[in-house]
Design a protein around this motif. Structure first.
Motif, PDB file in Angstrom:
ATOM      1  N   PHE A   1       0.847  -1.188   0.000  1.00 11.96           N
ATOM      2  CA  PHE A   1       0.000   0.000   0.000  1.00 11.96           C
ATOM      3  C   PHE A   1       0.881   1.236   0.000  1.00 11.96           C
ATOM      4  N   GLU A   2       0.803   1.998  -1.082  1.00  8.26           N
ATOM      5  CA  GLU A   2       1.488   3.286  -1.189  1.00  8.26           C
ATOM      6  C   GLU A   2       0.510   4.254  -1.838  1.00  8.26           C
ATOM      7  N   LYS A   3      -0.391   4.803  -1.047  1.00 10.78           N
ATOM      8  CA  LYS A   3      -1.475   5.682  -1.483  1.00 10.78           C
ATOM      9  C   LYS A   3      -2.520   4.941  -2.315  1.00 10.78           C
ATOM     10  N   GLU A   4      -2.218   3.734  -2.741  1.00 10.49           N
ATOM     11  CA  GLU A   4      -3.197   2.853  -3.380  1.00 10.49           C
ATOM     12  C   GLU A   4      -2.686   1.423  -3.261  1.00 10.49           C
ATOM     13  N   LEU A   5      -3.583   0.482  -3.398  1.00 15.32           N
ATOM     14  CA  LEU A   5      -3.189  -0.920  -3.286  1.00 15.32           C
ATOM     15  C   LEU A   5      -2.407  -1.363  -4.511  1.00 15.32           C
ATOM     16  N   ILE A   6      -1.380  -2.159  -4.283  1.00 19.24           N
ATOM     17  CA  ILE A   6      -0.612  -2.756  -5.362  1.00 19.24           C
ATOM     18  C   ILE A   6      -0.662  -4.263  -5.152  1.00 19.24           C
ATOM     19  N   LEU A   7      -1.258  -4.979  -6.100  1.00 16.71           N
ATOM     20  CA  LEU A   7      -1.427  -6.418  -5.989  1.00 16.71           C
ATOM     21  C   LEU A   7      -0.477  -7.135  -6.938  1.00 16.71           C
ATOM     22  N   ASP A   8       0.010  -8.306  -6.504  1.00 14.81           N
ATOM     23  CA  ASP A   8       0.838  -9.107  -7.404  1.00 14.81           C
ATOM     24  C   ASP A   8      -0.057  -9.973  -8.292  1.00 14.81           C
ATOM     25  N   ASN A   9       0.540 -10.765  -9.174  1.00 14.18           N
ATOM     26  CA  ASN A   9      -0.234 -11.534 -10.154  1.00 14.18           C
ATOM     27  C   ASN A   9      -1.176 -12.540  -9.499  1.00 14.18           C
ATOM     28  N   LEU A  10      -0.723 -13.224  -8.463  1.00 15.50           N
ATOM     29  CA  LEU A  10      -1.574 -14.199  -7.779  1.00 15.50           C
ATOM     30  C   LEU A  10      -2.789 -13.518  -7.163  1.00 15.50           C
ATOM     31  N   GLU A  11      -2.579 -12.373  -6.539  1.00 11.87           N
ATOM     32  CA  GLU A  11      -3.691 -11.640  -5.923  1.00 11.87           C
ATOM     33  C   GLU A  11      -4.666 -11.115  -6.977  1.00 11.87           C
ATOM     34  N   LEU A  12      -4.159 -10.733  -8.142  1.00 12.20           N
ATOM     35  CA  LEU A  12      -5.053 -10.289  -9.219  1.00 12.20           C
ATOM     36  C   LEU A  12      -5.944 -11.431  -9.695  1.00 12.20           C
ATOM     37  N   ARG A  13      -5.384 -12.641  -9.764  1.00 15.73           N
ATOM     38  CA  ARG A  13      -6.202 -13.797 -10.147  1.00 15.73           C
ATOM     39  C   ARG A  13      -7.209 -14.143  -9.062  1.00 15.73           C
ATOM     40  N   GLN A  14      -6.814 -14.001  -7.792  1.00 13.23           N
ATOM     41  CA  GLN A  14      -7.735 -14.268  -6.681  1.00 13.23           C
ATOM     42  C   GLN A  14      -8.890 -13.273  -6.679  1.00 13.23           C
ATOM     43  N   LEU A  15      -8.634 -12.081  -7.138  1.00 17.03           N
ATOM     44  CA  LEU A  15      -9.648 -11.033  -7.162  1.00 17.03           C
ATOM     45  C   LEU A  15     -10.840 -11.417  -8.041  1.00 17.03           C
ATOM     46  N   ALA A  16     -10.632 -12.311  -8.995  1.00 14.18           N
ATOM     47  CA  ALA A  16     -11.705 -12.724  -9.893  1.00 14.18           C
ATOM     48  C   ALA A  16     -12.718 -13.638  -9.209  1.00 14.18           C
ATOM     49  N   THR A  17     -12.314 -14.316  -8.137  1.00 18.21           N
ATOM     50  CA  THR A  17     -13.230 -15.222  -7.440  1.00 18.21           C
ATOM     51  C   THR A  17     -13.866 -14.526  -6.250  1.00 18.21           C
ATOM     52  N   ARG A  18     -15.033 -15.007  -5.853  1.00 12.62           N
ATOM     53  CA  ARG A  18     -15.724 -14.402  -4.720  1.00 12.62           C
ATOM     54  C   ARG A  18     -14.913 -14.582  -3.429  1.00 12.62           C
ATOM     55  N   GLY A  19     -14.426 -15.788  -3.186  1.00  9.90           N
ATOM     56  CA  GLY A  19     -13.644 -16.052  -1.983  1.00  9.90           C
ATOM     57  C   GLY A  19     -12.344 -15.267  -1.948  1.00  9.90           C
ATOM     58  N   GLY A  20     -11.713 -15.145  -3.114  1.00  6.96           N
ATOM     59  CA  GLY A  20     -10.479 -14.372  -3.189  1.00  6.96           C
ATOM     60  C   GLY A  20     -10.709 -12.899  -2.912  1.00  6.96           C
ATOM     61  N   PHE A  21     -11.832 -12.380  -3.417  1.00  7.61           N
ATOM     62  CA  PHE A  21     -12.177 -10.974  -3.164  1.00  7.61           C
ATOM     63  C   PHE A  21     -12.384 -10.764  -1.664  1.00  7.61           C
ATOM     64  N   TYR A  22     -13.095 -11.691  -1.011  1.00  7.43           N
ATOM     65  CA  TYR A  22     -13.324 -11.586   0.438  1.00  7.43           C
ATOM     66  C   TYR A  22     -11.990 -11.582   1.191  1.00  7.43           C
ATOM     67  N   ASP A  23     -11.087 -12.510   0.817  1.00  4.17           N
ATOM     68  CA  ASP A  23      -9.791 -12.593   1.492  1.00  4.17           C
ATOM     69  C   ASP A  23      -8.976 -11.313   1.310  1.00  4.17           C
ATOM     70  N   LEU A  24      -8.938 -10.809   0.090  1.00  9.57           N
ATOM     71  CA  LEU A  24      -8.184  -9.580  -0.164  1.00  9.57           C
ATOM     72  C   LEU A  24      -8.806  -8.386   0.543  1.00  9.57           C
ATOM     73  N   TRP A  25     -10.134  -8.358   0.633  1.00  9.61           N
ATOM     74  CA  TRP A  25     -10.807  -7.277   1.349  1.00  9.61           C
ATOM     75  C   TRP A  25     -10.432  -7.316   2.832  1.00  9.61           C
ATOM     76  N   ASN A  26     -10.422  -8.521   3.405  1.00  9.35           N
ATOM     77  CA  ASN A  26     -10.042  -8.650   4.816  1.00  9.35           C
ATOM     78  C   ASN A  26      -8.607  -8.220   5.058  1.00  9.35           C
ATOM     79  N   LYS A  27      -7.709  -8.491   4.111  1.00 11.21           N
ATOM     80  CA  LYS A  27      -6.316  -8.073   4.252  1.00 11.21           C
ATOM     81  C   LYS A  27      -6.151  -6.565   4.058  1.00 11.21           C
ATOM     82  N   SER A  28      -6.980  -5.969   3.200  1.00  8.54           N
ATOM     83  CA  SER A  28      -6.783  -4.561   2.848  1.00  8.54           C
ATOM     84  C   SER A  28      -7.456  -3.581   3.810  1.00  8.54           C
ATOM     85  N   ILE A  29      -8.359  -4.044   4.670  1.00 13.85           N
ATOM     86  CA  ILE A  29      -9.075  -3.096   5.533  1.00 13.85           C
ATOM     87  C   ILE A  29      -8.156  -2.387   6.511  1.00 13.85           C
TER      88      ILE A  29
END
Length: 79
Positions: free
Chosen positions: A3-31
């Motif tokens: 996080f540097e004024k905005e979130l920066i995700l790596d390739n694995l996290e970008l692929r996880q973002l496409a799934t519902r469970g992955g979005f939930y996990d990333l949301w929990n990490k980013s809060i």
């Protein structure tokens, strides 16, 4: 995830973002990087929109309803 004024995700996290469970996990990490839960949701939704050219949910309220429903859903055990 960085996080540097905005979130920066790596390739694995970008692929996880496409799934519902992955979005939930990333949301929990980013809060922890944002002032409100809604700000964290909007940041992830902006990344999803830029990557896949569509929003995953129509609004934060819609996301919260789906997220809360998934928490209440009983886990089915496989035999």
């Amino acid at each position: 995830m960085k996080f540097e004024k905005e979130l920066i995700l790596d390739n694995l996290e970008l692929r996880q973002l496409a799934t519902r469970g992955g979005f939930y996990d990333l949301w929990n990490k980013s809060i922890k990087y944002f002032k409100t839960y809604e700000d964290a949701y909007e940041a992830l939704e902006d990344i999803h929109d830029a990557q896949y050219f569509e929003r995953k949910w129509s609004s934060y309220e819609s996301y919260r309803m789906c997220y809360n429903r998934s928490l209440k859903k009983p886990k089915i055990k496989k035999r």
